[in-house]
Design a protein around this motif. Structure first.
Motif, PDB file in Angstrom:
ATOM      1  N   VAL A   1       0.759  -1.295   0.081  1.00 64.92           N
ATOM      2  CA  VAL A   1       0.035   0.034  -0.040  1.00 64.92           C
ATOM      3  C   VAL A   1       0.678   1.168  -0.077  1.00 64.92           C
ATOM      4  CG1 VAL A   1      -1.914  -1.173   1.155  1.00 64.92           C
ATOM      5  CG2 VAL A   1      -0.060  -0.182   2.491  1.00 64.92           C
ATOM      6  N   CYS A   2       0.549   2.295  -0.373  1.00 59.89           N
ATOM      7  CA  CYS A   2       0.773   3.613  -0.204  1.00 59.89           C
ATOM      8  C   CYS A   2       1.139   3.927   1.184  1.00 59.89           C
ATOM      9  CB  CYS A   2       0.188   4.559  -1.201  1.00 59.89           C
ATOM     10  SG  CYS A   2      -1.192   5.453  -0.032  1.00 59.89           S
ATOM     11  N   PRO A   3       1.761   5.039   1.508  1.00 60.27           N
ATOM     12  CA  PRO A   3       2.056   5.551   2.902  1.00 60.27           C
ATOM     13  C   PRO A   3       0.838   5.680   3.798  1.00 60.27           C
ATOM     14  CG  PRO A   3       3.674   6.749   1.529  1.00 60.27           C
ATOM     15  CD  PRO A   3       2.683   5.971   0.466  1.00 60.27           C
ATOM     16  N   ARG A   4      -0.420   6.050   2.958  1.00 64.68           N
ATOM     17  CA  ARG A   4      -1.413   6.342   3.735  1.00 64.68           C
ATOM     18  C   ARG A   4      -2.490   5.155   3.849  1.00 64.68           C
ATOM     19  NH1 ARG A   4       0.498  11.030   2.806  1.00 64.68           N
ATOM     20  NH2 ARG A   4      -0.043  12.634   3.865  1.00 64.68           N
ATOM     21  N   GLY A   5      -2.018   3.975   3.200  1.00 66.14           N
ATOM     22  CA  GLY A   5      -2.873   2.837   3.147  1.00 66.14           C
ATOM     23  C   GLY A   5      -3.627   2.312   2.106  1.00 66.14           C
ATOM     24  N   HIS A   6      -3.550   3.059   0.982  1.00 69.67           N
ATOM     25  CA  HIS A   6      -4.245   2.937  -0.211  1.00 69.67           C
ATOM     26  C   HIS A   6      -3.645   1.892  -1.198  1.00 69.67           C
ATOM     27  CE1 HIS A   6      -5.356   7.256   0.481  1.00 69.67           C
ATOM     28  NE2 HIS A   6      -6.508   6.779   0.993  1.00 69.67           N
ATOM     29  N   ARG A   7      -4.726   1.036  -1.655  1.00 71.50           N
ATOM     30  CA  ARG A   7      -4.041   0.083  -2.666  1.00 71.50           C
ATOM     31  C   ARG A   7      -4.036   0.543  -4.355  1.00 71.50           C
ATOM     32  NH1 ARG A   7      -6.688  -3.141   1.502  1.00 71.50           N
ATOM     33  NH2 ARG A   7      -5.297  -4.314   2.429  1.00 71.50           N
ATOM     34  N   SER A   8      -4.462   1.801  -4.310  1.00 74.33           N
ATOM     35  CA  SER A   8      -4.304   2.202  -5.776  1.00 74.33           C
ATOM     36  C   SER A   8      -3.368   2.641  -6.228  1.00 74.33           C
ATOM     37  CB  SER A   8      -5.611   3.134  -5.673  1.00 74.33           C
ATOM     38  OG  SER A   8      -5.346   4.222  -4.914  1.00 74.33           O
TER      39      SER A   8
ATOM     40  N   ARG B   1       4.352   0.137   1.749  1.00 79.65           N
ATOM     41  CA  ARG B   1       4.419  -0.418   2.983  1.00 79.65           C
ATOM     42  C   ARG B   1       3.666  -1.997   2.790  1.00 79.65           C
ATOM     43  NH1 ARG B   1       0.612  -0.322   6.805  1.00 79.65           N
ATOM     44  NH2 ARG B   1      -0.311   1.427   5.793  1.00 79.65           N
ATOM     45  N   ASN B   2       4.112  -2.842   3.387  1.00 76.51           N
ATOM     46  CA  ASN B   2       3.644  -4.382   3.277  1.00 76.51           C
ATOM     47  C   ASN B   2       2.531  -4.205   4.503  1.00 76.51           C
ATOM     48  OD1 ASN B   2       3.108  -6.834   4.051  1.00 76.51           O
ATOM     49  ND2 ASN B   2       4.962  -7.652   2.841  1.00 76.51           N
ATOM     50  N   LYS B   3       1.374  -4.440   3.968  1.00 76.68           N
ATOM     51  CA  LYS B   3       0.295  -4.217   4.924  1.00 76.68           C
ATOM     52  C   LYS B   3       0.138  -5.383   5.922  1.00 76.68           C
ATOM     53  CE  LYS B   3      -4.116  -2.250   5.395  1.00 76.68           C
ATOM     54  NZ  LYS B   3      -4.486  -1.006   5.437  1.00 76.68           N
ATOM     55  N   ARG B   4       0.746  -6.288   5.694  1.00 81.95           N
ATOM     56  CA  ARG B   4       0.598  -7.638   6.733  1.00 81.95           C
ATOM     57  C   ARG B   4       1.713  -7.440   7.402  1.00 81.95           C
ATOM     58  NH1 ARG B   4       1.541 -13.314   4.070  1.00 81.95           N
ATOM     59  NH2 ARG B   4       3.592 -12.016   3.500  1.00 81.95           N
TER      60      ARG B   4
END
Length: 87
Positions: free
Chosen positions: A20-27, A58-61
């Motif tokens: 994800v991007c630094p703000r948590g988006h997957r786009s 960032r790896n969300k997991r």
């Protein structure tokens, strides 16, 4: 940069949803020397802090972050090559 790069297959749903991007988006999408996020870009007009360009995913997991030069992106057409000299 030494060592192995983290490979992300851009057409693999699991890979795309894990990072994800630094703000948590997957786009996010790759560019030559950084990344760009469509959701951040849409919100950028209202909030100047929502810069759609960034240099780490960032790896969300795991919470681990990787810089653009630590990632090898593979597209359906083959590896996504970027040029560091354009920075």
């Amino acid at each position: 940069m030494t060592g192995r790069k983290t490979t992300i297959h851009t057409d693999d749903e699991t890979d795309r949803w894990r990072w994800v991007c630094p703000r948590g988006h997957r786009s996010w999408e790759p560019t030559n020397n950084h990344f760009w996020c469509a959701k951040c870009a849409r919100r950028w007009a209202q909030d100047a802090e929502m810069d759609p360009e960034f240099r780490e995913l960032r790896n969300k997991r795991t919470g681990e972050t990787k810089r653009r030069d630590e990632i090898r992106l593979v597209t359906p057409a083959g590896p996504y090559e970027h040029r560091e000299e354009s920075v």
